[in-house]
Design a protein around this motif. Structure first.
Motif, mmCIF file in Angstrom:
data_model
loop_
_atom_site.group_PDB
_atom_site.id
_atom_site.type_symbol
_atom_site.label_atom_id
_atom_site.label_comp_id
_atom_site.label_asym_id
_atom_site.label_seq_id
_atom_site.Cartn_x
_atom_site.Cartn_y
_atom_site.Cartn_z
ATOM 1 N N SER A 113 0.826 -1.214 0.000
ATOM 2 C CA SER A 113 0.000 0.000 0.000
ATOM 3 C C SER A 113 0.856 1.258 0.000
ATOM 4 O O SER A 113 0.506 2.255 -0.627
ATOM 5 N N VAL A 114 1.993 1.236 0.700
ATOM 6 C CA VAL A 114 2.786 2.460 0.846
ATOM 7 C C VAL A 114 3.882 2.613 -0.198
ATOM 8 O O VAL A 114 4.440 3.702 -0.350
ATOM 9 N N CYS A 115 4.218 1.549 -0.915
ATOM 10 C CA CYS A 115 5.387 1.599 -1.795
ATOM 11 C C CYS A 115 5.129 2.525 -2.980
ATOM 12 O O CYS A 115 4.201 2.320 -3.755
ATOM 13 N N MET A 116 5.966 3.570 -3.108
ATOM 14 C CA MET A 116 5.657 4.677 -4.015
ATOM 15 C C MET A 116 5.477 4.262 -5.476
ATOM 16 O O MET A 116 4.594 4.744 -6.159
ATOM 17 N N MET A 117 6.372 3.375 -5.949
ATOM 18 C CA MET A 117 6.268 2.987 -7.360
ATOM 19 C C MET A 117 6.020 1.493 -7.522
ATOM 20 O O MET A 117 6.315 0.917 -8.565
ATOM 21 N N GLY A 118 5.504 0.871 -6.482
ATOM 22 C CA GLY A 118 5.169 -0.543 -6.585
ATOM 23 C C GLY A 118 6.367 -1.463 -6.649
ATOM 24 O O GLY A 118 6.309 -2.522 -7.285
ATOM 25 N N TYR A 152 9.759 3.433 3.772
ATOM 26 C CA TYR A 152 8.408 3.584 4.310
ATOM 27 C C TYR A 152 7.817 2.201 4.599
ATOM 28 O O TYR A 152 7.034 2.028 5.519
ATOM 29 N N CYS A 153 8.234 1.180 3.820
ATOM 30 C CA CYS A 153 7.739 -0.176 4.065
ATOM 31 C C CYS A 153 8.085 -0.631 5.477
ATOM 32 O O CYS A 153 7.320 -1.343 6.125
ATOM 33 N N GLN A 154 9.265 -0.201 5.960
ATOM 34 C CA GLN A 154 9.675 -0.602 7.304
ATOM 35 C C GLN A 154 8.806 0.053 8.374
ATOM 36 O O GLN A 154 8.548 -0.528 9.421
ATOM 37 N N ILE A 155 8.381 1.288 8.102
ATOM 38 C CA ILE A 155 7.489 1.990 9.025
ATOM 39 C C ILE A 155 6.119 1.301 9.007
ATOM 40 O O ILE A 155 5.484 1.102 10.041
ATOM 41 N N ALA A 156 5.662 0.941 7.795
ATOM 42 C CA ALA A 156 4.289 0.472 7.628
ATOM 43 C C ALA A 156 4.087 -0.966 8.096
ATOM 44 O O ALA A 156 3.030 -1.301 8.626
ATOM 45 N N CYS A 157 5.088 -1.833 7.925
ATOM 46 C CA CYS A 157 4.903 -3.259 8.210
ATOM 47 C C CYS A 157 4.762 -3.495 9.709
ATOM 48 O O CYS A 157 5.671 -3.206 10.481
ATOM 49 N N ALA A 158 3.626 -4.021 10.102
ATOM 50 C CA ALA A 158 3.377 -4.283 11.523
ATOM 51 C C ALA A 158 4.265 -5.397 12.047
ATOM 52 O O ALA A 158 4.464 -5.525 13.253
ATOM 53 N N PHE A 159 4.810 -6.220 11.146
ATOM 54 C CA PHE A 159 5.639 -7.356 11.551
ATOM 55 C C PHE A 159 7.134 -7.030 11.486
ATOM 56 O O PHE A 159 7.968 -7.881 11.760
ATOM 57 N N VAL B 123 7.252 9.721 -13.733
ATOM 58 C CA VAL B 123 6.415 8.914 -14.631
ATOM 59 C C VAL B 123 5.081 8.580 -13.957
ATOM 60 O O VAL B 123 5.002 7.647 -13.157
ATOM 61 N N PRO B 124 4.031 9.360 -14.257
ATOM 62 C CA PRO B 124 2.756 9.166 -13.540
ATOM 63 C C PRO B 124 2.185 7.752 -13.624
ATOM 64 O O PRO B 124 1.509 7.320 -12.690
ATOM 65 N N THR B 125 2.467 7.013 -14.715
ATOM 66 C CA THR B 125 1.894 5.666 -14.787
ATOM 67 C C THR B 125 2.504 4.744 -13.734
ATOM 68 O O THR B 125 1.981 3.675 -13.461
ATOM 69 N N MET B 126 3.624 5.150 -13.158
ATOM 70 C CA MET B 126 4.271 4.330 -12.134
ATOM 71 C C MET B 126 3.777 4.658 -10.727
ATOM 72 O O MET B 126 4.155 3.994 -9.774
ATOM 73 N N TRP B 127 2.985 5.696 -10.584
ATOM 74 C CA TRP B 127 2.572 6.147 -9.255
ATOM 75 C C TRP B 127 1.639 5.150 -8.592
ATOM 76 O O TRP B 127 0.650 4.723 -9.186
ATOM 77 N N ASN B 128 1.957 4.806 -7.370
ATOM 78 C CA ASN B 128 1.029 4.039 -6.547
ATOM 79 C C ASN B 128 0.233 5.048 -5.725
ATOM 80 O O ASN B 128 0.717 5.580 -4.724
ATOM 81 N N LEU B 129 -0.987 5.316 -6.159
ATOM 82 C CA LEU B 129 -1.770 6.399 -5.552
ATOM 83 C C LEU B 129 -2.240 6.077 -4.139
ATOM 84 O O LEU B 129 -2.761 6.940 -3.452
ATOM 85 N N SER B 130 -2.055 4.828 -3.700
ATOM 86 C CA SER B 130 -2.410 4.502 -2.315
ATOM 87 C C SER B 130 -1.370 5.033 -1.341
ATOM 88 O O SER B 130 -1.619 5.113 -0.154
ATOM 89 N N SER B 131 -0.177 5.352 -1.847
ATOM 90 C CA SER B 131 0.932 5.704 -0.969
ATOM 91 C C SER B 131 0.889 7.175 -0.576
ATOM 92 O O SER B 131 0.987 8.063 -1.420
ATOM 93 N N ALA B 132 0.760 7.419 0.737
ATOM 94 C CA ALA B 132 0.774 8.798 1.226
ATOM 95 C C ALA B 132 2.114 9.447 0.914
ATOM 96 O O ALA B 132 2.187 10.642 0.621
ATOM 97 N N LEU B 133 3.182 8.641 0.944
ATOM 98 C CA LEU B 133 4.507 9.209 0.690
ATOM 99 C C LEU B 133 4.651 9.641 -0.765
ATOM 100 O O LEU B 133 5.305 10.637 -1.055
ATOM 101 N N LEU B 134 4.011 8.897 -1.682
ATOM 102 C CA LEU B 134 4.057 9.308 -3.080
ATOM 103 C C LEU B 134 3.399 10.674 -3.227
ATOM 104 O O LEU B 134 3.918 11.571 -3.886
ATOM 105 N N GLU B 135 2.242 10.824 -2.557
ATOM 106 C CA GLU B 135 1.530 12.097 -2.614
ATOM 107 C C GLU B 135 2.421 13.211 -2.074
ATOM 108 O O GLU B 135 2.550 14.276 -2.674
#
Lengths: 314, 405
Positions: A113-118, A152-159, B123-135
């Motif tokens: 959920s938090v990973c900026m570019m997946g 951020y993954c380290q902050i987010a992961c509850a485990f 590259v907007p197509t790479m954005w994970n819009l769920s991520s507060a940090l991306l925002e």
């Protein structure tokens, strides 16, 4: 005074417009376990703490041996950037129980959920197409090509599972990827997808690999067959939205004692996305707000210029 | 407001002892930063897998941008609510904002493990819009650009007055064009901080199991938004008072008192929301004789004390007292932010953290270079409105409200 109170009020309204709706949560669909999801079942009552799984994990993932400052060879005390899987022991007086830690491959993972570019993504559901990734397995994979190392993954992961290579100039995030690279497409069933070395190594089938559905059924069967042996619960069935790695613990032992966090049924990812996305109304709010503000600011400017023009000053 | 509120380049010797000191401090921190790129983040910091952001994210990004939010706060008053009297504050506030945000963004590059992959952010197509940090990342980077565009009128003004005809021509051509576009840029300069300052609070929503319940709430985005405004208004008063003492910058006590009443409202709103939220969700039980309660009480006190001070005529009429109260509001927001990100953040039992010398020197060095940049630009370009009886500066940049800069 009256002016400032009014401006305060107006200011609060304008500034708060985007967040005022926080309470009214937008529906964000709960992520359900994928039908083809694979995972592991760890049975603490069967584990004898031999750590064969720890060693085989390192071999299978080409991880360097760990060394403490005192020179103790490969006896890590916790998961770290050289250790994707670890066995720990909990003790209280006479009682003791073993526990295993590795990525839980959550049904709705915080790290994804938090990973900026997946960079961390569910197999086949990332931002880029990766050859050979099969959608639906639910394995959380790592793509170093899109990871910026923000942690951020380290902050987010509850485990506290993702680990960072602190002493590398070009570091990676390190975590269990369920030995997906060891999957053999020629084989049938789950082994075609992945083949965790820890499960292969375990002499007592304390940790077994398979489809999550099958593992859940197996866990329930064990609980029903020998209820006195267990604490009667399956960790990961519902916790934090569910995980693909499930845990059984012995009678009188809580999962908290085994180092698992106490989590609500709603995943952290769902809670976070529900609250943060609500005020955006699918992107309408920022656009509307921008348009309205540009209009007001431009109107104010024209008024200003008109009054300047008439030599009235201010 | 009179027509005499012209910002002026301060001039003077660029390399005075203060500037040399600031640059020396930055020099030391620069060594640490360069070293980090060869060895990784570990050797220069005490960051661990548990405390993975150390102080760089909580202080260099979350606190610095809070201080820089003065630009956002003043823009709200001046342009959106059309309070022209606040115009004297715009240029210093915008310059402060541009510097704070630039430092925040550059600090992140130091902290990022795999900084070379950041280009994907474009590259907007790479954005994970769920991520507060991306925002936050996308919004902050765009806002840095917007802030420097907002600084440009000062530079173009300075150019227009330049003796060199080429520079003068440049200033005269581009100044008015930029002035036309300004309303659309200012609207962006209000929208972007509204979004990312609340997202800075939203970042920690997902860390629910790790942040103490007295701090973890669905109101995190709202509280971060309010606290950035209160910090920003405080920072503008602090900055302008210091500029008044050093460079005789125009110091309009009544204007500050009025703005501080707005701030008092924000501070009280924060306290009401914070306490109400805790009471409604039955979290009062977490209060007791423990360290968390102490942090909580200190935090609430830091918000309440300046709020009441701002309403007192004795404070409103006194430059020193108002300065003190404004400083407290900055401290209030900073303590709330550092508490949430660090002091009450507990990844799991057994993790401990205290910043290393390297981390601290990088933070101090960033602050030092920020001050140096502010001083340098104010000396070179018309940013600060100076107290003056001299009416002969007809050629210098006239200040108008509503985006006509």
């Amino acid at each position: 005074m009256s002016i400032s109170r009014r401006s305060l009020l107006k200011g609060a309204v304008v500034a708060g417009a985007a967040t005022a709706l926080v309470g009214r949560a937008e529906a964000r669909e709960e992520v359900e376990p994928r039908p083809d999801a694979v995972g592991m079942l760890y049975d603490s009552t069967r584990c004898i703490g031999c750590r064969a799984c720890v060693t085989r994990c390192k071999e299978a993932n080409s991880l360097p041996y760990d060394r403490t400052a005192e020179g103790i060879h490969d006896a890590p005390t916790d998961l770290n950037s050289n250790t994707k899987n670890i066995i720990k022991v909990w003790t209280a007086g006479e009682k003791s129980a073993f526990t295993k830690q590795q990525c839980m491959h959550c049904v709705d993972p915080s790290c994804v959920s938090v990973c900026m570019m997946g960079a961390l993504h569910k197999e086949g559901e990332g931002k880029r197409d990766f050859a050979g990734e099969k959608k639906g397995t639910g394995v959380v994979l790592y793509d170093k090509g899109t990871c910026v190392g923000c942690r951020y993954c380290q902050i987010a992961c509850a485990f506290n599972v993702p680990k960072f290579e602190w002493f590398e100039a070009f570091p990676l995030i390190v975590k269990c990827e369920l030995c997906r690279h060891r999957g053999d497409p020629k084989k049938e069933g789950p082994l075609a997808i992945a083949n965790p070395a820890c499960c292969e190594a375990c002499p007592r089938e304390a940790v077994v690999y398979g489809k999550r559905e099958a593992l859940l059924a197996e866990a329930k069967r064990r609980l029903a067959e020998d209820p006195k042996r267990y604490n009667g619960l399956i960790y990961g069935e519902k916790e934090g939205g569910g995980t693909q790695v499930l845990y059984l613990a012995g009678a009188g032992v809580t999962f908290k004692q085994l180092g698992m966090p106490e989590l609500p049924e709603e995943s952290s990812a769902s809670f976070s996305e529900r609250v943060s996305h609500a005020p955006y109304l699918h992107g309408i709010t920022p656009i509307a707000l921008y348009g309205a503000m540009a209009f007001v600011i431009r109107r104010n400017k024209s008024k200003e210029e008109a009054s300047e023009h008439h030599g009235e000053g201010k | 407001m009179s027509d005499h509120d012209h910002p002026r380049a301060i001039g003077g010797k660029p390399f005075d002892p203060l500037m040399k000191t600031l640059l020396a401090i930055f020099g030391v921190s620069a060594v640490v930063m360069v070293y980090r790129f060869f060895t990784g983040v570990g050797p220069v910091s005490n960051m661990t897998d548990g405390f993975t952001w150390g102080i760089w994210e909580p202080v260099n990004v979350v606190v610095f941008t809070g201080i820089g939010a003065g630009a956002y706060g003043v823009a709200l008053l001046c342009y959106l609510l059309n309070k022209g009297k606040y115009h004297v504050l715009v240029r210093p506030a915008v310059l402060l904002g541009a510097i704070c945000y630039t430092l925040g963004a550059s600090s992140i590059v130091i902290a990022l493990g795999r900084y070379w992959n950041s280009y994907w952010l474009a590259v907007p197509t790479m954005w994970n819009l769920s991520s507060a940090l991306l925002e936050v990342a996308v919004c902050v980077l765009s806002y840095v650009a917007v802030l420097w565009i907002e600084v440009l009128p000062s530079v173009l003004d300075g150019a227009a007055q330049s003796k060199s005809s080429a520079w003068s021509q440049l200033g005269r051509t581009w100044g008015p064009l930029l002035a036309k576009a300004m309303p659309y840029i200012i609207a962006l300069a209000i929208l972007l901080p509204t979004m990312h300052q609340s997202s800075l609070g939203g970042l920690l929503l997902i860390a629910g199991p790790k942040v103490h319940p007295l701090w973890h709430t669905a109101l995190l985005p709202t509280l971060f938004l309010i606290s950035c405004l209160s910090m920003g208004y405080g920072a503008v008063v602090v900055l302008t008072t210091i500029l008044n003492l050093t460079w005789k910058a125009k110091h309009d006590q009544r204007l500050f008192a009025e703005m501080s009443k707005v701030n008092a409202g924000l501070l009280l709103l924060y306290v009401v929301l914070r306490l109400g939220d805790i009471a409604i969700h039955g979290k009062l039980a977490y209060l007791g004789f423990n360290g968390y309660t102490l942090l909580f009480v200190v935090e609430i006190a830091l918000f309440l004390v300046p709020a009441f001070m701002f309403f007192s005529p004795r404070v409103q009429q006194n430059k020193g007292r108002l300065f003190g109260a404004a400083l407290l509001t900055v401290a209030a927001g900073a303590s709330y932010r550092v508490d949430t990100y660090l002091s009450v953040y507990r990844p799991a039992p057994g993790w401990d953290y205290f910043p290393s010398f390297g981390e601290i020197i990088v933070t101090i060095g960033m602050a030092a270079i920020g001050m140096a940049i502010f001083i340098f630009i104010s000396r070179m370009f018309p940013v600060v409105v100076v107290e003056t009886r001299d009416h002969s500066h007809a050629g210098s940049g006239r200040v108008l409200t509503a985006g006509s800069r």
